[in-house]
Design an enzyme around this catalytic site. Structure first.
Site, PDB file in Angstrom:
ATOM      1  NE  ARG A  35      38.268 -21.058 107.949  1.00  0.00           N
ATOM      2  CZ  ARG A  35      39.587 -20.846 107.920  1.00  0.00           C
ATOM      3  NH1 ARG A  35      40.058 -19.704 107.453  1.00  0.00           N
ATOM      4  NH2 ARG A  35      40.424 -21.777 108.331  1.00  0.00           N
ATOM      5  CB  SER A  64      37.475 -25.308 112.171  1.00  0.00           C
ATOM      6  OG  SER A  64      38.848 -25.540 112.001  1.00  0.00           O
ATOM      7  CD  GLU A 101      35.369 -22.650 109.576  1.00  0.00           C
ATOM      8  OE1 GLU A 101      35.322 -23.615 108.808  1.00  0.00           O
ATOM      9  OE2 GLU A 101      36.408 -22.277 110.134  1.00  0.00           O
TER      10      GLU A 101
HETATM   11  N1  EPU Z   1      44.744 -26.927 120.345  1.00  0.00           N
HETATM   12  C1  EPU Z   1      44.618 -27.592 121.539  1.00  0.00           C
HETATM   13  N2  EPU Z   1      43.702 -28.592 121.637  1.00  0.00           N
HETATM   14  C2  EPU Z   1      42.948 -28.964 120.590  1.00  0.00           C
HETATM   15  C3  EPU Z   1      43.062 -28.303 119.368  1.00  0.00           C
HETATM   16  C4  EPU Z   1      43.972 -27.275 119.270  1.00  0.00           C
HETATM   17  O1  EPU Z   1      45.298 -27.279 122.500  1.00  0.00           O
HETATM   18  O2  EPU Z   1      42.140 -29.896 120.752  1.00  0.00           O
HETATM   19  C5  EPU Z   1      45.752 -25.895 120.199  1.00  0.00           C
HETATM   20  C6  EPU Z   1      46.897 -26.402 119.316  1.00  0.00           C
HETATM   21  O3  EPU Z   1      47.852 -27.057 120.074  1.00  0.00           O
HETATM   22  C7  EPU Z   1      47.428 -25.143 118.718  1.00  0.00           C
HETATM   23  C8  EPU Z   1      46.219 -24.242 118.626  1.00  0.00           C
HETATM   24  O4  EPU Z   1      45.226 -24.799 119.484  1.00  0.00           O
HETATM   25  O5  EPU Z   1      48.389 -24.539 119.544  1.00  0.00           O
HETATM   26  C9  EPU Z   1      45.692 -24.083 117.224  1.00  0.00           C
HETATM   27  O6  EPU Z   1      45.376 -25.341 116.662  1.00  0.00           O
HETATM   28  P1  EPU Z   1      45.631 -25.671 115.126  1.00  0.00           P
HETATM   29  O7  EPU Z   1      47.012 -25.333 114.728  1.00  0.00           O
HETATM   30  O8  EPU Z   1      45.144 -27.063 114.884  1.00  0.00           O
HETATM   31  O9  EPU Z   1      44.737 -24.653 114.315  1.00  0.00           O
HETATM   32  P2  EPU Z   1      43.266 -24.139 114.572  1.00  0.00           P
HETATM   33  O10 EPU Z   1      43.341 -22.710 114.987  1.00  0.00           O
HETATM   34  O11 EPU Z   1      42.524 -25.070 115.440  1.00  0.00           O
HETATM   35  C10 EPU Z   1      42.919 -23.171 112.156  1.00  0.00           C
HETATM   36  C11 EPU Z   1      41.836 -23.242 111.124  1.00  0.00           C
HETATM   37  C12 EPU Z   1      41.944 -24.541 110.335  1.00  0.00           C
HETATM   38  C13 EPU Z   1      43.310 -24.599 109.676  1.00  0.00           C
HETATM   39  C14 EPU Z   1      44.395 -24.479 110.747  1.00  0.00           C
HETATM   40  C15 EPU Z   1      45.766 -24.341 110.126  1.00  0.00           C
HETATM   41  C16 EPU Z   1      39.950 -21.966 111.984  1.00  0.00           C
HETATM   42  C17 EPU Z   1      38.589 -22.017 112.582  1.00  0.00           C
HETATM   43  N3  EPU Z   1      40.528 -23.149 111.757  1.00  0.00           N
HETATM   44  O12 EPU Z   1      42.655 -24.227 113.083  1.00  0.00           O
HETATM   45  O13 EPU Z   1      40.959 -24.510 109.324  1.00  0.00           O
HETATM   46  O14 EPU Z   1      43.473 -25.799 108.958  1.00  0.00           O
HETATM   47  O15 EPU Z   1      44.180 -23.284 111.536  1.00  0.00           O
HETATM   48  O16 EPU Z   1      45.908 -23.092 109.526  1.00  0.00           O
HETATM   49  O17 EPU Z   1      40.457 -20.889 111.714  1.00  0.00           O
HETATM   50  C18 EPU Z   1      38.705 -25.111 108.882  1.00  0.00           C
HETATM   51  O18 EPU Z   1      38.438 -23.921 108.838  1.00  0.00           O
HETATM   52  O19 EPU Z   1      37.819 -25.986 108.671  1.00  0.00           O
HETATM   53  C19 EPU Z   1      40.048 -25.543 109.214  1.00  0.00           C
HETATM   54  C20 EPU Z   1      40.363 -26.833 109.393  1.00  0.00           C
END
Ligand code: EPU
Length: 338
Positions: free
Chosen positions: A164, A238, A334
């Protein structure tokens, strides 16, 4: 190229935050950027570059001249034996560009479907989702220097892409305007399904070898199920980056919280799921004023209708403090806070 005064930015930022631009110029071509640079007043004034407004938190009116990038154009530049090069104007909508490449029969961007924002904003923060980052499909971009008015072409190396992050968030922040971006879509196409939720879709659907349109549809389904549509509920995706810690720090946290979601990185560090950390601190569904934590994904802050930028920042700080208090980890936002 009209110079507009006192323009509301509410419809121009996906959080839907109230703020005004003292001066706003719509840029529809490279020549427009040069006109701004050569303009007796605009040339010297500080600039604020606005794409789709999907990565910005506006806490006040913007006094810098807002350049709203509306440069259009989609074309296939070259079809090579091992890749297709596509070019898009910085003002094109990101998702529509992804859909267009698939319609043309040139897949490769489908994992990045439905990310809000414009093409020009995509390299700035090296957008990424479901196992693919922009840098993995990037060829080069054109940008106009806001001091000299000269057009420069930047290669992948020159953009210094990180998680990012890019040179446009660092040394070149506010100094140049991205006008066109070229993508390199590898041939033959290979599905990228390593992300757990996509693998689950493959398993549940029984479709062993999905085509690009199928992957696109799955990505859209996954996003729609847990991310709010900015056209309905204001947000910037995010709100925090996933923090990266050393293996030792991670072991220490696991000792206290065995359930923590973490991903070992190739360089030996460990990425932690910020959403999980925030969720574990009990923030899901909570609000401060009109700013809230999304019920289905704690990493996303939302505008419940009447949020001010100040309320979003207050909520973000409260979250940072509680995550630091419990885990000793500092979450980094972010989006750019103005
Ligand atoms: N989780 C929780 N509780 C929550 C949210 C997440 O326990 O409220 C856990 C989920 O169960 C999962 C883990 O955290 O095991 C990761 O969650 P998720 O797969 O939703 O991905 P993320 O790491 O929260 C990142 C990117 C997203 C992207 C997704 C998919 C960043 C900051 N965010 O989110 O990007 O869509 O992976 O690749 O790296 C963005 O940058 O705006 C964005 C949406």
């Amino acid at each position: 190229m009209p110079i507009e005064k006192n323009v509301s930015l509410k419809a121009y930022n996906t959080f839907g935050l109230p703020a005004q631009a003292e001066t706003l110029v719509r840029v529809t071509s490279e020549a427009d950027v040069r006109r701004v640079v050569d303009h007796p007043q605009l040339g010297r004034a500080p600039k604020f570059i606005l794409g789709g407004g999907s990565n910005v938190v506006l806490t006040r009116d913007v006094t810098a001249t807002v350049l709203k990038i509306e440069i259009k154009g989609l074309r296939v530049v070259e079809v090579r034996h091992n890749a297709v090069i596509i070019e898009a104007g910085a003002g094109e909508t990101w998702h529509d560009t992804v859909a267009w490449t698939l319609e043309q029969g040139y897949p490769g961007l489908e994992n990045l479907a439905l990310i809000p924002g414009t093409v020009g904003a995509a390299p700035v923060q090296n957008i990424g989702a479901y196992g693919v980052e922009l840098k993995d499909r990037f060829e080069s971009l054109d940008a106009v220097d806001l001091v000299t008015g000269r057009t420069v072409t930047l290669s992948r190396e020159m953009c210094h892409f990180g998680y990012r992050d890019s040179v446009f968030k660092q040394a070149l922040a506010g100094k140049s305007v991205i006008t066109r971006v070229r993508f390199r879509l590898p041939r033959p196409w290979l599905a990228e399904l390593s992300y757990l939720e996509l693998d689950r879709k493959r398993h549940d659907s029984g479709i062993g070898n999905p085509g690009p349109q199928q992957v696109f549809d799955w990505v859209c389904e996954i996003r729609r199920a847990k991310l709010p549509d900015p056209a309905v509920i204001g947000n910037v995706g995010s709100f925090f980056k996933n923090p990266v810690v050393t293996e030792e720090q991670c072991r220490d946290i696991i000792g206290r919280d065995p359930e923590i979601v973490h991903y070992p990185m190739p360089d030996g560090t460990v990425k932690l799921a910020a959403g999980w950390l925030i969720d574990a601190c009990g923030w899901k569904g909570k609000s401060i004023g009109g700013a809230g934590v999304y019920e289905k994904q704690a990493l996303v802050l939302v505008n419940r209708g009447s949020a001010s930028g100040g309320e979003v920042v207050t909520l973000a700080r409260a979250i940072q403090e509680s995550v630091y208090g419990r885990f000793g980890i500092r979450l980094e936002p972010e989006p750019v806070v103005v």
